[in-house]
Motif scaffolding. Structure first.
Motif, PDB file in Angstrom:
ATOM      1  N   ALA A 161       0.848  -1.196   0.000  1.00 23.23           N
ATOM      2  CA  ALA A 161       0.000   0.000   0.000  1.00 23.23           C
ATOM      3  C   ALA A 161       0.879   1.241   0.000  1.00 23.23           C
ATOM      4  O   ALA A 161       1.937   1.259   0.631  1.00 23.23           O
ATOM      5  CB  ALA A 161      -0.929  -0.008   1.212  1.00 23.23           C
ATOM      6  N   LYS A 162       0.444   2.283  -0.693  1.00 23.82           N
ATOM      7  CA  LYS A 162       1.254   3.494  -0.807  1.00 23.82           C
ATOM      8  C   LYS A 162       0.866   4.546   0.238  1.00 23.82           C
ATOM      9  O   LYS A 162       1.728   5.109   0.900  1.00 23.82           O
ATOM     10  CB  LYS A 162       1.098   4.083  -2.217  1.00 23.82           C
ATOM     11  N   ASN A 163      -0.421   4.796   0.383  1.00 20.79           N
ATOM     12  CA  ASN A 163      -0.894   5.840   1.300  1.00 20.79           C
ATOM     13  C   ASN A 163      -1.385   5.178   2.587  1.00 20.79           C
ATOM     14  O   ASN A 163      -2.570   4.896   2.749  1.00 20.79           O
ATOM     15  CB  ASN A 163      -2.015   6.637   0.626  1.00 20.79           C
ATOM     16  N   ARG A 164      -0.449   4.933   3.497  1.00 22.46           N
ATOM     17  CA  ARG A 164      -0.771   4.156   4.705  1.00 22.46           C
ATOM     18  C   ARG A 164      -1.122   5.093   5.866  1.00 22.46           C
ATOM     19  O   ARG A 164      -0.249   5.717   6.471  1.00 22.46           O
ATOM     20  CB  ARG A 164       0.404   3.257   5.071  1.00 22.46           C
ATOM     21  N   LYS A 165      -2.404   5.169   6.154  1.00 21.86           N
ATOM     22  CA  LYS A 165      -2.900   5.994   7.257  1.00 21.86           C
ATOM     23  C   LYS A 165      -4.308   5.548   7.608  1.00 21.86           C
ATOM     24  O   LYS A 165      -4.828   4.592   7.050  1.00 21.86           O
ATOM     25  CB  LYS A 165      -2.870   7.475   6.891  1.00 21.86           C
ATOM     26  N   TYR A 166      -4.957   6.265   8.524  1.00 23.19           N
ATOM     27  CA  TYR A 166      -6.320   5.942   8.954  1.00 23.19           C
ATOM     28  C   TYR A 166      -7.318   6.775   8.148  1.00 23.19           C
ATOM     29  O   TYR A 166      -7.080   7.953   7.874  1.00 23.19           O
ATOM     30  CB  TYR A 166      -6.495   6.236  10.440  1.00 23.19           C
ATOM     31  N   PHE A 167      -8.442   6.143   7.788  1.00 23.41           N
ATOM     32  CA  PHE A 167      -9.477   6.818   7.021  1.00 23.41           C
ATOM     33  C   PHE A 167     -10.826   6.649   7.705  1.00 23.41           C
ATOM     34  O   PHE A 167     -11.177   5.541   8.142  1.00 23.41           O
ATOM     35  CB  PHE A 167      -9.556   6.249   5.604  1.00 23.41           C
ATOM     36  N   LYS A 168     -11.567   7.736   7.784  1.00 21.74           N
ATOM     37  CA  LYS A 168     -12.932   7.667   8.302  1.00 21.74           C
ATOM     38  C   LYS A 168     -13.866   7.396   7.136  1.00 21.74           C
ATOM     39  O   LYS A 168     -13.907   8.160   6.172  1.00 21.74           O
ATOM     40  CB  LYS A 168     -13.309   8.967   9.017  1.00 21.74           C
ATOM     41  N   THR A 169     -14.608   6.308   7.238  1.00 27.29           N
ATOM     42  CA  THR A 169     -15.529   5.925   6.174  1.00 27.29           C
ATOM     43  C   THR A 169     -16.816   5.422   6.821  1.00 27.29           C
ATOM     44  O   THR A 169     -17.183   5.871   7.903  1.00 27.29           O
ATOM     45  CB  THR A 169     -14.868   4.872   5.254  1.00 27.29           C
ATOM     46  N   ILE A 170     -17.488   4.494   6.177  1.00 26.63           N
ATOM     47  CA  ILE A 170     -18.762   3.971   6.686  1.00 26.63           C
ATOM     48  C   ILE A 170     -18.715   2.452   6.642  1.00 26.63           C
ATOM     49  O   ILE A 170     -17.978   1.852   5.848  1.00 26.63           O
ATOM     50  CB  ILE A 170     -19.945   4.524   5.836  1.00 26.63           C
ATOM     51  N   ILE A 171     -19.449   1.803   7.496  1.00 24.57           N
ATOM     52  CA  ILE A 171     -19.512   0.337   7.510  1.00 24.57           C
ATOM     53  C   ILE A 171     -19.948  -0.163   6.129  1.00 24.57           C
ATOM     54  O   ILE A 171     -20.904   0.339   5.540  1.00 24.57           O
ATOM     55  CB  ILE A 171     -20.494  -0.157   8.592  1.00 24.57           C
ATOM     56  N   GLY A 172     -19.229  -1.166   5.617  1.00 23.31           N
ATOM     57  CA  GLY A 172     -19.581  -1.758   4.330  1.00 23.31           C
ATOM     58  C   GLY A 172     -19.221  -0.921   3.122  1.00 23.31           C
ATOM     59  O   GLY A 172     -19.741  -1.147   2.028  1.00 23.31           O
TER      60      GLY A 172
ATOM     61  N   LEU B 211      -8.922   2.777  -0.636  1.00 25.22           N
ATOM     62  CA  LEU B 211      -7.622   2.365  -1.176  1.00 25.22           C
ATOM     63  C   LEU B 211      -7.439   2.935  -2.576  1.00 25.22           C
ATOM     64  O   LEU B 211      -8.086   2.503  -3.520  1.00 25.22           O
ATOM     65  CB  LEU B 211      -7.537   0.839  -1.197  1.00 25.22           C
ATOM     66  N   LYS B 212      -6.532   3.904  -2.692  1.00 29.57           N
ATOM     67  CA  LYS B 212      -6.349   4.596  -3.968  1.00 29.57           C
ATOM     68  C   LYS B 212      -5.061   4.220  -4.691  1.00 29.57           C
ATOM     69  O   LYS B 212      -4.998   4.213  -5.910  1.00 29.57           O
ATOM     70  CB  LYS B 212      -6.353   6.117  -3.720  1.00 29.57           C
ATOM     71  N   ASP B 213      -4.028   3.933  -3.929  1.00 26.00           N
ATOM     72  CA  ASP B 213      -2.718   3.740  -4.547  1.00 26.00           C
ATOM     73  C   ASP B 213      -2.019   2.542  -3.927  1.00 26.00           C
ATOM     74  O   ASP B 213      -1.711   2.548  -2.738  1.00 26.00           O
ATOM     75  CB  ASP B 213      -1.868   5.006  -4.351  1.00 26.00           C
ATOM     76  N   TYR B 214      -1.807   1.519  -4.736  1.00 32.22           N
ATOM     77  CA  TYR B 214      -1.121   0.323  -4.251  1.00 32.22           C
ATOM     78  C   TYR B 214      -0.443  -0.371  -5.428  1.00 32.22           C
ATOM     79  O   TYR B 214      -0.773  -0.130  -6.592  1.00 32.22           O
ATOM     80  CB  TYR B 214      -2.085  -0.630  -3.546  1.00 32.22           C
ATOM     81  N   GLU B 215       0.510  -1.230  -5.103  1.00 31.91           N
ATOM     82  CA  GLU B 215       1.281  -1.900  -6.143  1.00 31.91           C
ATOM     83  C   GLU B 215       0.436  -2.940  -6.868  1.00 31.91           C
ATOM     84  O   GLU B 215      -0.460  -3.551  -6.283  1.00 31.91           O
ATOM     85  CB  GLU B 215       2.506  -2.572  -5.521  1.00 31.91           C
ATOM     86  N   SER B 216       0.729  -3.118  -8.145  1.00 34.99           N
ATOM     87  CA  SER B 216       0.048  -4.177  -8.899  1.00 34.99           C
ATOM     88  C   SER B 216       0.515  -5.530  -8.384  1.00 34.99           C
ATOM     89  O   SER B 216       1.528  -5.636  -7.694  1.00 34.99           O
ATOM     90  CB  SER B 216       0.355  -4.042 -10.392  1.00 34.99           C
ATOM     91  N   ASN B 217      -0.196  -6.565  -8.740  1.00 33.83           N
ATOM     92  CA  ASN B 217       0.120  -7.917  -8.277  1.00 33.83           C
ATOM     93  C   ASN B 217       0.151  -7.990  -6.754  1.00 33.83           C
ATOM     94  O   ASN B 217       1.094  -8.503  -6.147  1.00 33.83           O
ATOM     95  CB  ASN B 217       1.456  -8.408  -8.847  1.00 33.83           C
ATOM     96  N   SER B 218      -0.892  -7.414  -6.144  1.00 38.12           N
ATOM     97  CA  SER B 218      -1.006  -7.406  -4.689  1.00 38.12           C
ATOM     98  C   SER B 218      -2.321  -8.041  -4.265  1.00 38.12           C
ATOM     99  O   SER B 218      -3.269  -8.146  -5.053  1.00 38.12           O
ATOM    100  CB  SER B 218      -0.944  -5.973  -4.145  1.00 38.12           C
ATOM    101  N   ARG B 219      -2.374  -8.455  -3.016  1.00 38.63           N
ATOM    102  CA  ARG B 219      -3.618  -8.977  -2.459  1.00 38.63           C
ATOM    103  C   ARG B 219      -4.154  -7.996  -1.437  1.00 38.63           C
ATOM    104  O   ARG B 219      -3.437  -7.535  -0.543  1.00 38.63           O
ATOM    105  CB  ARG B 219      -3.414 -10.334  -1.791  1.00 38.63           C
ATOM    106  N   ILE B 220      -5.439  -7.684  -1.561  1.00 37.50           N
ATOM    107  CA  ILE B 220      -6.117  -6.788  -0.626  1.00 37.50           C
ATOM    108  C   ILE B 220      -6.861  -7.653   0.381  1.00 37.50           C
ATOM    109  O   ILE B 220      -7.625  -8.549   0.014  1.00 37.50           O
ATOM    110  CB  ILE B 220      -7.095  -5.850  -1.361  1.00 37.50           C
ATOM    111  N   ILE B 221      -6.637  -7.375   1.651  1.00 42.07           N
ATOM    112  CA  ILE B 221      -7.228  -8.171   2.721  1.00 42.07           C
ATOM    113  C   ILE B 221      -8.038  -7.257   3.629  1.00 42.07           C
ATOM    114  O   ILE B 221      -7.518  -6.269   4.156  1.00 42.07           O
ATOM    115  CB  ILE B 221      -6.139  -8.876   3.549  1.00 42.07           C
TER     116      ILE B 221
END
Length: 447
Positions: free
Chosen positions: A271-282, A289-299
C-alpha cells in the motif's frame, strides 16, 4: 487494581508497512454492502425489496432463526441490488447512498438511568445487537441469553492491525456511554483489555474490569483474555464486541441516531498511502484504497485472519484494517534449502534472520509448501497460550468426534485463536477452517 495478563507463548511478527497515526476522511462511498456471511450462521430474511427507500438505521434483514437479530442500513438511500448465489443464497445487499445521510430517530436514552430490560430491548430492536458476538461458537449473540460476562479487547496484537487508541481518539465519550449500556446486559463484569505499556486514556474508563496485557500475539485476542479470567464451560455464554462498535452503541443512545462511521487503517508493504481513514460500515474498498502496487492482495482485516477482497468489493462489516501485501505467485528457486534466503521470516529458525529480533519482514501470500501429513513437532504448542492441545483438537474436529472436541476445549476457542498455528505449522493445514467446521458441528449437534 487491574487484572494483569502476561503471555509468554505466541509470536511477535514484525512486518513492513505500518501506517502513520494520522486520520483523514475517505472519499464518499457511492454504495455500501451488507454481507450476511459476515454474521456467521445468520440466515437472512429480507425486510425490503429492491428499489426501496430507507434511512440510516432502517432494518434491512433479520435472522431466520431469531427475529431480534436485525441488521440495519448504515446509510440512507435506495436498496439498489440483492446479489444472489447458488440456491438463491443472498451474497450482498447493495445500497446506493444519498449525498447527505438521513437518520432514523430512535430517541435519546440514558443507559444508567434505565432498567436492564429496556436497554436490552433498545439494543436488539434497533439493530445494535449484531455487534455482539457469542462465545462459544463465535456467532451473533442471542437476545434471549444473559451472558456471564462481556469482553472488549482494545489492544490488537495481530501484525499491522489498527490501534484503537487512534480509532477511538475522538469517541471516548461515546465509548464510555456504550460501556454503561453493556453493563445492563450481564449480571457479571464487563472486561476491557488494554496495552499495559501504553499511557492509554482507556485505562480511565469507568464501569469496567480493566485487564492490562503484555506479551506477543495472540495476547490481545479476546479468547486469551477469557481463558485468563473466566474460562468457558459447557452451557455458559460470554459476549464479545469490538471497541469502535461500543462507541457506535454509545452514540446511538446519546443522540438517537445510528452513526455507522468506521475508522479503517490502510497498512501493508504494497500500500502506498498508509494511514487511517474515516468511512462507513460496508464501504467500497476503492473509496479508501487509492494507490497500491500491482500484483497485490487486498485483505479486509489483518494478514492472519482477514478475508481477501477485490478493489471493486466492500470492506468487512466488523473490520478496522485494510491490508495490502504482495501476491505470492512468484516462487523461489530451491526454496526448501535451509538458510538459502535470510530475508524471510521463519518461526522454525530455518533462516538466519532470527538472529535479528527487531527485523521487519516484507511478507507475501506464498505458503512456501503444500499440505502434508501432521507431524508431532511441538511447534503448535509454542504459539498457543491457551491451556489446550491444539493438534489433538484439530484432529478431533477433522474426525467430527464431538466427545473428544468437548474434552479438548472446543468451547473455549474460535478460528482466530488458531491463526498462528496455521501460520507456523509445517503441515500447511488450514487450521482456522478446520476449527470453524468443528464449531459448526457443535452448533448442529449440541446447540
Amino acid at each position: 487494581m487491574p487484572i494483569d495478563v502476561k503471555i509468554k507463548k505466541g509470536l511477535k511478527l514484525n512486518l513492513k508497512g505500518e501506517a502513520e497515526n494520522s486520520i483523514e476522511k475517505a472519499q464518499k462511498s457511492k454504495t455500501v454492502a451488507l454481507r450476511p456471511s459476515n454474521f456467521h450462521s445468520l440466515v437472512p430474511k429480507m425486510v425490503l425489496k429492491e428499489g426501496a427507500k430507507l434511512k440510516a438505521g432502517d432494518e434491512v434483514f433479520f435472522s431466520k432463526y431469531s427475529e431480534k437479530t436485525r441488521v440495519v442500513s448504515p446509510v440512507s438511500g435506495t436498496l439498489k441490488e440483492i446479489k444472489r448465489g447458488a440456491k438463491r443464497k443472498i451474497l450482498d445487499v447493495v445500497i446506493e447512498a444519498d449525498e447527505e445521510i438521513e437518520y432514523k430517530d430512535f430517541g435519546k436514552m440514558n443507559p444508567l438511568e434505565s432498567n436492564s430490560s429496556d436497554v436490552k430491548e433498545r439494543i436488539f430492536s434497533t439493530g445494535l445487537g449484531v455487534f455482539l458476538n457469542q462465545r462459544p461458537y463465535d456467532i451473533p449473540a442471542n437476545a434471549e441469553d444473559t451472558p456471564k460476562a462481556i469482553y472488549i479487547s482494545a489492544y490488537d496484537t495481530a501484525p499491522l492491525s489498527a490501534s484503537y487508541e487512534v480509532v477511538l481518539k475522538d469517541k471516548i465519550e461515546y465509548f464510555q456511554n456504550g460501556i454503561n449500556a453493556l453493563t445492563k446486559l450481564t449480571g457479571g463484569k464487563v472486561y476491557l483489555g488494554v496495552d499495559k505499556q501504553s499511557a492509554s486514556v482507556l485505562k480511565d474508563i469507568e464501569n469496567v474490569e480493566l485487564i492490562t496485557i503484555t506479551g506477543p500475539h495472540p495476547a490481545g485476542n479476546v479468547g486469551t483474555l477469557i481463558h485468563e479470567t473466566e474460562p468457558m464451560n459447557r452451557g455458559e455464554r460470554v459476549w464479545t464486541i469490538n471497541p469502535e462498535d461500543v462507541a457506535i452503541i454509545g452514540e446511538q443512545f446519546k443522540t438517537g441516531k445510528f452513526n455507522a462511521e468506521r475508522t479503517v487503517v490502510v497498512t501493508g508493504s504494497a500500500a502506498k498511502n498508509r494511514k487511517y481513514f474515516k468511512t462507513i460500515i460496508g464501504a467500497e474498498v476503492s473509496s479508501i484504497l487509492k494507490d497500491y502496487e500491482s500484483n497485490s492482495r487486498i485483505i479486509s482485516g489483518n494478514v492472519l485472519t482477514g478475508e481477501k477482497v477485490e478493489n471493486d468489493g466492500y470492506i468487512n462489516f466488523f473490520s478496522n484494517t485494510l491490508t495490502v501485501i504482495p501476491e505470492g505467485n512468484e516462487y523461489r528457486m530451491f526454496g526448501w534449502v535451509p538458510f538459502k534466503d535470510n530475508d524471510i521470516h521463519s518461526a522454525s529458525k530455518t533462516s538466519l534472520s532470527w538472529l535479528f529480533p527487531n527485523k521487519k519482514y516484507d511478507v507475501n501470500t506464498n505458503l512456501n509448501g503444500e499440505e502434508r501429513a501432521l507431524v508431532v513437532t511441538g511447534e503448535m504448542e509454542e504459539v498457543m497460550p491457551l491451556d489446550i492441545l491444539p493438534m489433538q483438537l484439530i484432529k478431533a474436529c477433522m474426525a467430527g468426534d464431538i466427545e473428544k472436541m468437548e474434552n479438548l476445549g472446543i468451547y473455549e476457542v474460535v478460528p482466530e485463536d488458531f491463526a498462528l498455528v496455521e501460520y507456523t505449522n509445517t503441515s500447511k493445514i488450514e487450521a482456522q477452517e478446520i476449527i470453524r467446521n468443528g464449531l459448526d458441528i457443535m452448533i448442529t449437534e449440541v446447540g
